[in-house]
Design an enzyme around this catalytic site. Sequence first.
Site, PDB file in Angstrom:
ATOM      1  N   GLU A   1       0.799  -1.236   0.000  1.00 39.22           N
ATOM      2  CA  GLU A   1       0.000   0.000   0.000  1.00 39.22           C
ATOM      3  C   GLU A   1       0.832   1.288   0.000  1.00 39.22           C
ATOM      4  OE1 GLU A   1      -4.067  -1.433   2.134  1.00 39.22           O
ATOM      5  OE2 GLU A   1      -2.400  -1.067   3.490  1.00 39.22           O
TER       6      GLU A   1
HETATM    7  C1  TNX Z   1      -4.659  -4.165   4.453  1.00 41.67           C
HETATM    8  S1  TNX Z   1      -2.917  -6.572   4.380  1.00 41.67           S
HETATM    9  C2  TNX Z   1      -3.413  -3.934   5.000  1.00 41.67           C
HETATM   10  C3  TNX Z   1      -3.316  -3.573   6.417  1.00 41.67           C
HETATM   11  C4  TNX Z   1      -4.660  -3.401   7.044  1.00 41.67           C
HETATM   12  C5  TNX Z   1      -5.571  -4.511   6.583  1.00 41.67           C
HETATM   13  C6  TNX Z   1      -6.900  -4.493   7.256  1.00 41.67           C
HETATM   14  C7  TNX Z   1      -1.909  -5.494   4.118  1.00 41.67           C
HETATM   15  C8  TNX Z   1      -0.651  -5.938   3.589  1.00 41.67           C
HETATM   16  N1  TNX Z   1      -2.252  -4.214   4.362  1.00 41.67           N
HETATM   17  O1  TNX Z   1      -2.540  -2.404   6.569  1.00 41.67           O
HETATM   18  O2  TNX Z   1      -4.502  -3.432   8.421  1.00 41.67           O
HETATM   19  O3  TNX Z   1      -5.752  -4.390   5.204  1.00 41.67           O
HETATM   20  O4  TNX Z   1      -7.654  -5.616   6.910  1.00 41.67           O
END
Ligand code: TNX
Length: 439
Positions: A252
């Site tokens: 992300e």
């Molecule tokens: C996505 S899973 C994210 C997390 C969040 C999660 C909540 C991932 C690699 N990144 O930062 O906590 O969704 O479900």
Amino acid sequence: MSLPLIPAPARLDLLDGEPYEVPHDYWTAGAGPETGDVRYSLEVSAEGGFEIAPQGPGGDEAATATVVQLVELTQRRVPALRIEDAPRYAWRGLMIDVARHFFGPGTLRKVIDLAALYKLNVLHLHLTDDQGWRYEVPNRPELTEVSGATAVGGSAGGFLSAAELADLTAYAAERGVTVVGEIDLPGHTGAALHAVPGLNVEGVAREAYTGTDVGHSTLRLDLPETAAFLEDAVGALVAQTVGEFVHVGGDEVRLLTREEYLAFVQHVEALVLRLGKRPVFWQEAAPALQDTRSVVQLWDSNADPAEVVAAARRGHQVILSPGNRTYLDMKYDAGTRLGLDWAGYVDVRDSYDWDPATLVEGLPPESILGVEAALWTETIETEDDLFAMLLPRLPAVAEVAWSAPEVRDWEAFAEDLEAHVALWQARGLAHTPRPLTGT
Ligand code: TNX
């Protein structure tokens, strides 16, 4: 007697015929060792004696877990039996996010005990994020001093001292569980930006972040302090890691160009390998990876997995944590008080009824290192909240990681799972009652 659930016994023979009821069909099917030489056999004689023959790393702990389940689930009336058992996948993980809300050694020991009971062998700790920094970096005490204290919503923070993390790692190892720490890079770094001014473009520490949005923080290799910070922070995590792997995030990232992002991932990949560990990255990093020792963790069940498939075809191993199956921070249904729903609702059957080998079209089955459940803690504040999200879904994911598809059966699993409630209660663990049959 209703037979207890034990993940994937490949064979079960009644040694003395008639006196005992016939087991579920799925006990008798073949699981097949797909992960090398980890296996065990277990015999319980008609006189009640146990004989265990474990093989390979973790064989002993797996056999022990089966014995504990057998004894407790049958209320000490274990039938004469013989089990030959081996795991389907080498990596059977559970991730706990201790960065959004902090959970300390007491809770994490209970998590390790539970993981071991279900033959999971990896505890992945998400140790850093925007909201908090949870492990010590010796020459940068400000990370834990400043950002150890913050958490989502202004909750009390905390961190694992090097001694606590070492104790926890040893406790886990005694139970066949390897701790894999994660420093999330280059995004999800608000806590580092808050503690270390020089990581910020303006050279000024960022405010503490206690919300739950993602994508608003990044480190930048074009700042002069970043490389030294990575050396220290990744180095400290490596120094506190006994196993082969460290997790270095990669998810992300919205504030770097594609080129900047790929270069960052490659920098971290090379660093981890130079320090003697194998890096694990979230799936976004897949196109950047240069060395097939690096592992990709798939998580976003809404995203196109093409780059994960391409990386696997280039020789990278893959861990499967599809959000719509294994994200135990997803709500069970619309009525669940806690959790998120970006991947949909995840009920027990969703966690159980899928096959890693066919989940992603085109993914070579032999590239699958394993399966990992994940519990993110944006909405999870207490130990009871945590276990109420893990249970009853964790045993479902554990079955997917351990058992071959031909020995799995939802109806039998659901029926057996009822008996597990007593195990959780005996350990003082919360769970969420779910309707299991007829679903
Ligand atoms: C996505 S899973 C994210 C997390 C969040 C999660 C909540 C991932 C690699 N990144 O930062 O906590 O969704 O479900």
